[in-house]
Motif scaffolding. Structure first.
Motif, short mmCIF file in Angstrom:
data_model
loop_
_atom_site.label_atom_id
_atom_site.label_comp_id
_atom_site.label_asym_id
_atom_site.label_seq_id
_atom_site.Cartn_x
_atom_site.Cartn_y
_atom_site.Cartn_z
N LEU A 66 -16.45 78.93 71.33
CA LEU A 66 -15.37 77.97 71.57
C LEU A 66 -15.80 76.81 72.44
O LEU A 66 -15.05 75.85 72.62
CB LEU A 66 -14.17 78.67 72.21
CG LEU A 66 -13.51 79.78 71.39
CD1 LEU A 66 -12.34 80.37 72.17
CD2 LEU A 66 -13.02 79.24 70.05
N LEU A 74 -6.17 71.86 73.85
CA LEU A 74 -5.98 72.10 72.43
C LEU A 74 -5.92 70.83 71.58
O LEU A 74 -5.87 70.92 70.36
CB LEU A 74 -4.71 72.92 72.21
CG LEU A 74 -4.71 74.30 72.87
CD1 LEU A 74 -3.43 75.05 72.54
CD2 LEU A 74 -5.93 75.11 72.44
N HIS A 77 -8.15 70.44 68.61
CA HIS A 77 -8.05 71.52 67.63
C HIS A 77 -6.70 71.57 66.93
O HIS A 77 -6.43 72.51 66.19
CB HIS A 77 -8.32 72.87 68.30
CG HIS A 77 -9.56 72.90 69.14
ND1 HIS A 77 -10.82 72.82 68.61
CD2 HIS A 77 -9.72 72.97 70.49
CE1 HIS A 77 -11.72 72.86 69.59
NE2 HIS A 77 -11.08 72.95 70.74
N ARG A 80 -6.40 72.27 63.23
CA ARG A 80 -6.69 73.63 62.78
C ARG A 80 -5.63 74.63 63.25
O ARG A 80 -5.37 75.63 62.59
CB ARG A 80 -8.06 74.08 63.29
CG ARG A 80 -9.23 73.38 62.63
CD ARG A 80 -10.53 74.12 62.89
NE ARG A 80 -10.88 74.10 64.30
CZ ARG A 80 -11.67 73.18 64.86
NH1 ARG A 80 -12.17 72.21 64.11
NH2 ARG A 80 -11.95 73.23 66.15
N LEU A 81 -5.01 74.36 64.41
CA LEU A 81 -4.08 75.32 64.99
C LEU A 81 -2.65 75.18 64.49
O LEU A 81 -1.93 76.17 64.34
CB LEU A 81 -4.10 75.19 66.52
CG LEU A 81 -5.42 75.50 67.21
CD1 LEU A 81 -5.30 75.26 68.70
CD2 LEU A 81 -5.85 76.93 66.94
N THR A 111 -1.28 71.05 75.31
CA THR A 111 -1.65 69.83 74.61
C THR A 111 -0.98 68.65 75.30
O THR A 111 0.20 68.72 75.65
CB THR A 111 -1.21 69.88 73.14
OG1 THR A 111 -1.73 71.06 72.52
CG2 THR A 111 -1.72 68.65 72.38
#
Length: 309
Positions: A66, A74, A77, A80-81, A111
């Protein structure tokens, strides 16, 4: 050797990443295979443990899968999340749906707000969670209780999405008869009053109806609904809204009735009865202050050994 920074977070992620947990999508054979895979990966990469594998260490040649994750972390990402989290959030099985809600909550907490608003992702998350307020699953609704939004001041007067949520919550509260859902809604109400501040005056008439209705119905054995609604009432009164004075008479009558009911209900535990009476007395004192001393009550039920003064 000292564990790398963030090791505890990585260790908590290990069962999820490697599939060790007993879930609908795992089996005993898949979990055994996941453990063998972990052992092989640790051996092949020279990692000490799962946290070292995921997060890496201070050594340049032992960068984790990671990478160096910090909070909030986050944003890179999100692409993707968000999709799998939204899919889980939409699942028909409550346990999967609740997992999706927790994932979205984690994403929002970690985030940056500006990144969430980018490409309208904040709106997507809001709509995905808002629809759960229409469900009759108490456990799911419990996860969607009032959030804390640090980028918006609590005293914001302009109508916003918090008004939409509170309006829907009050609508459900007025019509709800299931005990579990009544407790969930009552527990959420003080949070929304806190969050909206003086802007709750836009909903004051409906808040009053809900408070009067919920104080009327007993909720044994812990009386969660009544206590939470009393909490919401006190928070509303403390806002010093001018309109509260006009509602003091109706609220006072209901509170006095509640004192009579509670004092004569021998099925209540002593601690619960005392808490109810104390919170009711506190509400009456606040009403008295709000109405400039018009509520002239010095002692109620002296045989119970307590007073409002």
């Amino acid at each position: 050797m000292k564990r790398p920074a963030g090791g505890s977070e990585a260790a908590s992620l290990t069962p999820v990443v490697f599939g060790f947990q007993e879930q609908a999508w795992t089996s005993s054979s898949s979990r055994d295979g996941a453990r063998r895979l972990q052992v092989a990966l640790l051996k092949a990469g020279g990692w000490k443990d799962s946290a070292h594998l995921l997060m890496g260490g201070k050594e340049e040649d032992h960068r984790g899968i990671l990478g160096g994750v910090t909070r909030p972390s986050l944003s890179p990402h999100l692409h993707r999340l968000l999709p799998p989290s939204l899919l889980l959030n939409d699942d028909y099985r409550p346990e999967n749906c609740m997992l999706g809600v927790r994932c979205l909550h984690h994403i929002v907490l970690h985030t940056a707000a500006a990144d969430l608003r980018h490409f309208n992702q904040a709106e997507v998350v809001y709509q995905a969670l808002f629809k759960h307020l229409y469900t009759n699953q108490a456990a799911v609704i419990q996860l969607t209780k009032s959030p804390s939004s640090p980028d918006l001041p609590p005293s914001r007067r302009k109508p916003c999405r918090h008004d939409d949520v509170l309006r829907l919550v009050l609508t459900h509260m007025e019509a709800e008869h299931k005990v579990a859902l009544r407790r969930v809604y009552a527990s959420a109400l003080p949070l929304y009053v806190d969050r909206m501040g003086v802007a709750v005056c836009r909903h004051l008439q409906r808040v009053e109806r809900v408070v009067l209705g919920y104080l009327q119905i007993s909720d044994p054995p812990e009386e969660t609904s009544r206590l939470k609604v009393l909490d919401a009432l006190q928070k509303t009164i403390k806002l010093r809204l001018l309109r509260m004075e006009a509602r003091a008479d109706a609220l006072l009558l209901r509170l006095l009735r509640l004192l009579v009911d509670v004092s004569s209900d021998r099925q209540l535990g002593e601690s619960v009865r005392q808490e109810l009476m104390d919170q009711t007395a506190a509400s009456i004192r606040l009403l008295d202050a709000c109405s400039h001393g018009r509520v002239q009550v010095s002692h109620l039920s002296p045989s119970e050994g307590w007073s409002l003064s």
